[in-house]
Scaffold this motif. Structure first.
Motif: not given
Length: 167
Positions: A102-121
């Motif tokens: 993925w390009g930069p926007a996809g990477k930011v989206a991936w990291m954002f969703v990952g951060g949300l999931l980590i925060g939820f856990g």
């Protein structure tokens, strides 16, 4: 086996473990506080957000020790990178780029969703991997064992899904 960055040799695992044990015990002895990083996010938010949740005594009262701990983590990581051969911001994500690309926007989206999931856990488990995995397990706390096993299992499943099923 050399480190990924700069080909440096890592410090021995037993020395790193002893260092973590020293920090954990020193924190407990000096301030009677448990090692954990997830609550630090609340401490940082309490500096800029005036919501009642962040104004609780439990949060404000721990700013005196947790904020320096967080600052030390950031400073230590930065010094390690600089002294280890240099630091340079990059969008390169290694295997992720090769496998998914993925390009930069996809990477930011991936990291954002990952951060949300980590925060939820982290909220669901009542603490982060450092709090449960280091301090909770050393106290033989069953909730910390369940949480740590869950964190590790979720990481293994996610890694295998990404690199064996999706790719």
């Amino acid at each position: 086996m050399p480190l990924i960055l700069n080909g440096l040799e890592p410090i021995p695992w037993w020395l790193a473990g002893a260092g973590i044990a020293f920090v954990t015990l020193a924190l407990l002895w000096v301030s009677s506080n448990r090692l954990g990083v997830s609550t630090g996010f609340e401490n940082v938010c309490s500096l800029v957000v005036r919501a009642p949740y962040f104004g609780r005594d439990a949060i404000r009262g721990s700013n005196g020790w947790r904020l320096p701990l967080l600052g030390g983590l950031v400073l230590g990581g930065f010094l390690s990178a600089v002294l280890g051969g240099g630091w340079e911001p990059t969008w390169a994500l290694g295997m992720f780029d090769t496998a998914i690309g993925w390009g930069p926007a996809g990477k930011v989206a991936w990291m954002f969703v990952g951060g949300l999931l980590i925060g939820f856990g982290t909220r669901l488990a009542g603490g982060c991997t450092s709090g449960h995995g280091i301090f909770g397990l050393s106290n033989l706390e069953l909730p910390s064992l369940v949480s740590t096993v869950s964190f590790m299992a979720a990481g293994a499943v996610t890694t295998n899904l990404i690199y064996r099923v999706i790719v």
